[in-house]
Motif scaffolding. Structure first.
Motif, PDB file in Angstrom:
ATOM      1  N   HIS A   1     -12.674  -3.650   3.366  1.00 46.36           N
ATOM      2  CA  HIS A   1     -11.278  -4.051   3.130  1.00 46.36           C
ATOM      3  C   HIS A   1     -10.584  -4.471   4.425  1.00 46.36           C
ATOM      4  O   HIS A   1      -9.591  -5.200   4.387  1.00 46.36           O
ATOM      5  CB  HIS A   1     -10.493  -2.905   2.502  1.00 46.36           C
ATOM      6  CG  HIS A   1     -10.995  -2.471   1.163  1.00 46.36           C
ATOM      7  ND1 HIS A   1     -11.136  -3.338   0.098  1.00 46.36           N
ATOM      8  CD2 HIS A   1     -11.414  -1.251   0.714  1.00 46.36           C
ATOM      9  CE1 HIS A   1     -11.593  -2.672  -0.950  1.00 46.36           C
ATOM     10  NE2 HIS A   1     -11.775  -1.412  -0.609  1.00 46.36           N
TER      11      HIS A   1
ATOM     12  N   LEU B   1      -1.954  -9.335   2.098  1.00 43.99           N
ATOM     13  CA  LEU B   1      -1.714  -9.676   0.698  1.00 43.99           C
ATOM     14  C   LEU B   1      -2.983  -9.523  -0.139  1.00 43.99           C
ATOM     15  O   LEU B   1      -2.938  -9.067  -1.286  1.00 43.99           O
ATOM     16  CB  LEU B   1      -1.179 -11.104   0.594  1.00 43.99           C
ATOM     17  CG  LEU B   1       0.278 -11.312   1.022  1.00 43.99           C
ATOM     18  CD1 LEU B   1       0.609 -12.801   1.079  1.00 43.99           C
ATOM     19  CD2 LEU B   1       1.232 -10.596   0.067  1.00 43.99           C
ATOM     20  N   GLU B   2      -4.117  -9.898   0.444  1.00 45.92           N
ATOM     21  CA  GLU B   2      -5.388  -9.757  -0.255  1.00 45.92           C
ATOM     22  C   GLU B   2      -5.684  -8.286  -0.524  1.00 45.92           C
ATOM     23  O   GLU B   2      -6.143  -7.915  -1.615  1.00 45.92           O
ATOM     24  CB  GLU B   2      -6.510 -10.387   0.563  1.00 45.92           C
ATOM     25  CG  GLU B   2      -7.900 -10.261  -0.058  1.00 45.92           C
ATOM     26  CD  GLU B   2      -8.002 -10.918  -1.433  1.00 45.92           C
ATOM     27  OE1 GLU B   2      -8.840 -10.461  -2.230  1.00 45.92           O
ATOM     28  OE2 GLU B   2      -7.243 -11.879  -1.705  1.00 45.92           O
ATOM     29  N   ARG B   3      -5.427  -7.423   0.469  1.00 45.16           N
ATOM     30  CA  ARG B   3      -5.640  -5.987   0.276  1.00 45.16           C
ATOM     31  C   ARG B   3      -4.685  -5.428  -0.770  1.00 45.16           C
ATOM     32  O   ARG B   3      -5.047  -4.540  -1.546  1.00 45.16           O
ATOM     33  CB  ARG B   3      -5.485  -5.242   1.600  1.00 45.16           C
ATOM     34  CG  ARG B   3      -6.648  -5.440   2.559  1.00 45.16           C
ATOM     35  CD  ARG B   3      -6.662  -4.385   3.645  1.00 45.16           C
ATOM     36  NE  ARG B   3      -5.548  -4.518   4.561  1.00 45.16           N
ATOM     37  CZ  ARG B   3      -5.581  -5.244   5.676  1.00 45.16           C
ATOM     38  NH1 ARG B   3      -6.676  -5.930   5.993  1.00 45.16           N
ATOM     39  NH2 ARG B   3      -4.535  -5.307   6.484  1.00 45.16           N
ATOM     40  N   GLN B   4      -3.459  -5.935  -0.779  1.00 42.64           N
ATOM     41  CA  GLN B   4      -2.481  -5.443  -1.747  1.00 42.64           C
ATOM     42  C   GLN B   4      -2.930  -5.686  -3.178  1.00 42.64           C
ATOM     43  O   GLN B   4      -2.650  -4.896  -4.075  1.00 42.64           O
ATOM     44  CB  GLN B   4      -1.123  -6.105  -1.499  1.00 42.64           C
ATOM     45  CG  GLN B   4      -0.418  -5.622  -0.240  1.00 42.64           C
ATOM     46  CD  GLN B   4       0.724  -6.523   0.168  1.00 42.64           C
ATOM     47  OE1 GLN B   4       1.450  -7.034  -0.682  1.00 42.64           O
ATOM     48  NE2 GLN B   4       0.900  -6.720   1.470  1.00 42.64           N
ATOM     49  N   ARG B   5      -3.639  -6.785  -3.389  1.00 37.89           N
ATOM     50  CA  ARG B   5      -4.133  -7.078  -4.732  1.00 37.89           C
ATOM     51  C   ARG B   5      -5.204  -6.062  -5.164  1.00 37.89           C
ATOM     52  O   ARG B   5      -5.503  -5.938  -6.353  1.00 37.89           O
ATOM     53  CB  ARG B   5      -4.691  -8.501  -4.785  1.00 37.89           C
ATOM     54  CG  ARG B   5      -3.608  -9.579  -4.817  1.00 37.89           C
ATOM     55  CD  ARG B   5      -4.198 -10.939  -5.136  1.00 37.89           C
ATOM     56  NE  ARG B   5      -4.824 -11.555  -3.980  1.00 37.89           N
ATOM     57  CZ  ARG B   5      -4.185 -12.351  -3.121  1.00 37.89           C
ATOM     58  NH1 ARG B   5      -2.901 -12.620  -3.301  1.00 37.89           N
ATOM     59  NH2 ARG B   5      -4.815 -12.881  -2.093  1.00 37.89           N
ATOM     60  N   LYS B   6      -5.776  -5.371  -4.189  1.00 38.81           N
ATOM     61  CA  LYS B   6      -6.823  -4.384  -4.487  1.00 38.81           C
ATOM     62  C   LYS B   6      -6.376  -2.992  -4.036  1.00 38.81           C
ATOM     63  O   LYS B   6      -7.206  -2.154  -3.679  1.00 38.81           O
ATOM     64  CB  LYS B   6      -8.116  -4.773  -3.777  1.00 38.81           C
ATOM     65  CG  LYS B   6      -8.662  -6.136  -4.169  1.00 38.81           C
ATOM     66  CD  LYS B   6      -9.948  -6.469  -3.429  1.00 38.81           C
ATOM     67  CE  LYS B   6      -9.693  -6.699  -1.941  1.00 38.81           C
ATOM     68  NZ  LYS B   6     -10.908  -7.107  -1.200  1.00 38.81           N
TER      69      LYS B   6
ATOM     70  N   CYS C   1       0.869   2.224  -3.390  1.00 34.81           N
ATOM     71  CA  CYS C   1       1.101   1.143  -4.346  1.00 34.81           C
ATOM     72  C   CYS C   1       1.748  -0.018  -3.602  1.00 34.81           C
ATOM     73  O   CYS C   1       2.706   0.183  -2.856  1.00 34.81           O
ATOM     74  CB  CYS C   1       2.032   1.622  -5.462  1.00 34.81           C
ATOM     75  SG  CYS C   1       2.481   0.349  -6.649  1.00 34.81           S
ATOM     76  N   PRO C   2       1.241  -1.243  -3.741  1.00 34.70           N
ATOM     77  CA  PRO C   2       1.824  -2.367  -3.006  1.00 34.70           C
ATOM     78  C   PRO C   2       3.276  -2.627  -3.359  1.00 34.70           C
ATOM     79  O   PRO C   2       4.032  -3.198  -2.573  1.00 34.70           O
ATOM     80  CB  PRO C   2       0.919  -3.551  -3.388  1.00 34.70           C
ATOM     81  CG  PRO C   2       0.273  -3.149  -4.664  1.00 34.70           C
ATOM     82  CD  PRO C   2       0.096  -1.663  -4.568  1.00 34.70           C
ATOM     83  N   ASP C   3       3.698  -2.195  -4.551  1.00 34.70           N
ATOM     84  CA  ASP C   3       5.098  -2.302  -4.963  1.00 34.70           C
ATOM     85  C   ASP C   3       5.485  -0.996  -5.651  1.00 34.70           C
ATOM     86  O   ASP C   3       5.293  -0.838  -6.865  1.00 34.70           O
ATOM     87  CB  ASP C   3       5.299  -3.483  -5.913  1.00 34.70           C
ATOM     88  CG  ASP C   3       6.763  -3.651  -6.333  1.00 34.70           C
ATOM     89  OD1 ASP C   3       7.612  -2.895  -5.823  1.00 34.70           O
ATOM     90  OD2 ASP C   3       7.043  -4.520  -7.166  1.00 34.70           O
TER      91      ASP C   3
ATOM     92  N   THR D   1      -2.133  -0.230   1.978  1.00 39.76           N
ATOM     93  CA  THR D   1      -2.230  -1.689   2.054  1.00 39.76           C
ATOM     94  C   THR D   1      -0.907  -2.354   2.438  1.00 39.76           C
ATOM     95  O   THR D   1      -0.898  -3.458   2.956  1.00 39.76           O
ATOM     96  CB  THR D   1      -2.694  -2.290   0.714  1.00 39.76           C
ATOM     97  OG1 THR D   1      -1.738  -1.965  -0.308  1.00 39.76           O
ATOM     98  CG2 THR D   1      -4.056  -1.750   0.329  1.00 39.76           C
TER      99      THR D   1
END
Length: 359
Positions: free
Chosen positions: A20, A48-53, A188-190, A240
């Motif tokens: 990651h 952003l890519e890590r946030q998606r995962k 959690c990204p959000d 993330t």
């Protein structure tokens, strides 16, 4: 020293996490290495890519480090403000009591622990307050270990565990009196997504509180040093996207919660700062148990152990990947200590809120 690695250690487990944060794709035969340049200067695209995962990143991280957390820090995977005259463990208990008081937890309530870890705070609240706690975590290991520890404590009927995603809670609407989290929503990204889920499962008038990691209002996105420390914190702790305090305020308001308490609990720490442990500063150690716990995170200890591990690796008595785990633990400890000292980071920023009656 073999305890540095998880009990069911495997290269695959390590590759999953390091992939990651690697600037190049990692295959089943790739050499595992700590990419310091990428960690310190990670791009927004990579974040952003890590946030998606994010859920997978967090699961991979805790699968890797949880046994070490428990061995080194204890069953409660959270920081605490120090209380004068008390050890780190007793300070945690005092902090949890104050958290429960501020939140308004009462005996007999059915309470949800979001991101429960192995259930340290859940068992504390069950014993201290008399609530029934349901903990949710996406880690199978956390559930299994939490159940074992809860059985040992004689709290099987009062504290239960569910493996699941706190962004998609597997519970009915209005089924809990309260919900809380300790240093978990930052994964959690959000976090607003979790706020909304908490709102849904709470009864009208239900309580929602958390103490979480955040970049404080002193964090300046235009300062390269601030960004580097944020990146270090994220890598060393499996996060993330570190949230900002204002984002927490806005998210709770947007969700519909009525905030009745906001405080950076770090400011309560006395006589030493909350980060004296990860800083490895034994000056404020209350007893020998605290001294040893903190000394294991000191630069001197990590330097000496690093040499010892290199010798063991050289003679073939230890897998070389142990050095990578040590690197991760260095970032885990040093990053939060530096961020705390700079005042740009706090792991115990608290909000307490209520779902309006009739909603």
């Amino acid at each position: 020293m073999a305890s540095l690695l998880p009990e069911d250690y495997s290269l695959d487990r390590m590759r999953r996490y390091y992939a990651h944060f690697s600037s190049t794709p990692m295959t089943p035969t790739s050499k595992i290495r700590t990419d310091a340049a990428t960690i310190g200067t990670t791009t927004e695209a990579a974040r952003l890519e890590r946030q998606r995962k994010a859920a997978q990143v967090a699961e991979d991280y805790y699968d890797l480090v949880s046994p070490m957390y428990e061995n080194g820090w204890g069953q409660r995977f959270h920081y605490t403000p120090l209380t004068p005259g008390l050890s780190i463990s007793d300070s945690m208990t005092a902090y949890e009591k104050e958290f429960a008081r501020i939140t308004g937890l009462k005996k007999g309530m059915r309470v949800l622990d979001l991101g429960c870890g192995v259930g340290g705070p859940a068992r504390s609240f069950a014993q201290l307050v008399g609530v029934e706690v349901v903990g949710i975590t996406n880690s199978k290991w956390h559930v299994e270990r939490g159940q074992a520890l809860t059985k040992e404590a004689g709290l099987e009927g009062q504290v239960t565990f569910v493996q699941g995603d706190y962004m998609h809670l597997p519970f009915e609407d209005a089924s809990f009196d309260a919900a809380y989290a300790f240093e978990a929503l930052c994964y959690c990204p959000d976090p607003t997504v979790v706020y909304k889920e908490a709102y849904r499962v709470l009864k009208p008038g239900g309580l929602f509180a958390f103490a979480d990691w955040t970049m404080t209002d002193k964090f300046d996105v235009t300062q390269k040093e601030h960004l580097k420390i944020r990146n270090w914190i994220e890598y060393g702790n499996g996060v993330t996207r570190m949230p900002l305090v204002q984002e927490m305020r806005d998210g709770l308001k947007k969700t519909g919660f009525e905030v009745f308490h906001e405080e950076d609990m770090a400011h309560r720490s006395s006589p030493g700062p909350w980060y004296y442990g990860p800083a490895g500063n034994v000056r404020w150690a209350h007893d020998w148990q605290d001294f040893w716990k903190v000394f294991q995170m000191s630069p001197l200890f990590l330097f000496v152990v690093g040499i010892a591990y290199r010798i063991l690796v050289f003679v073939g008595l230890c897998p070389k990947e142990a050095l990578n785990v040590m690197d991760t633990m260095w970032y885990c400890c040093r990053s939060v200590a530096i961020g705390g000292k700079m005042g740009i980071f706090s792991p115990i920023y608290m909000f307490a809120s209520r779902k309006p009656d009739g909603k």
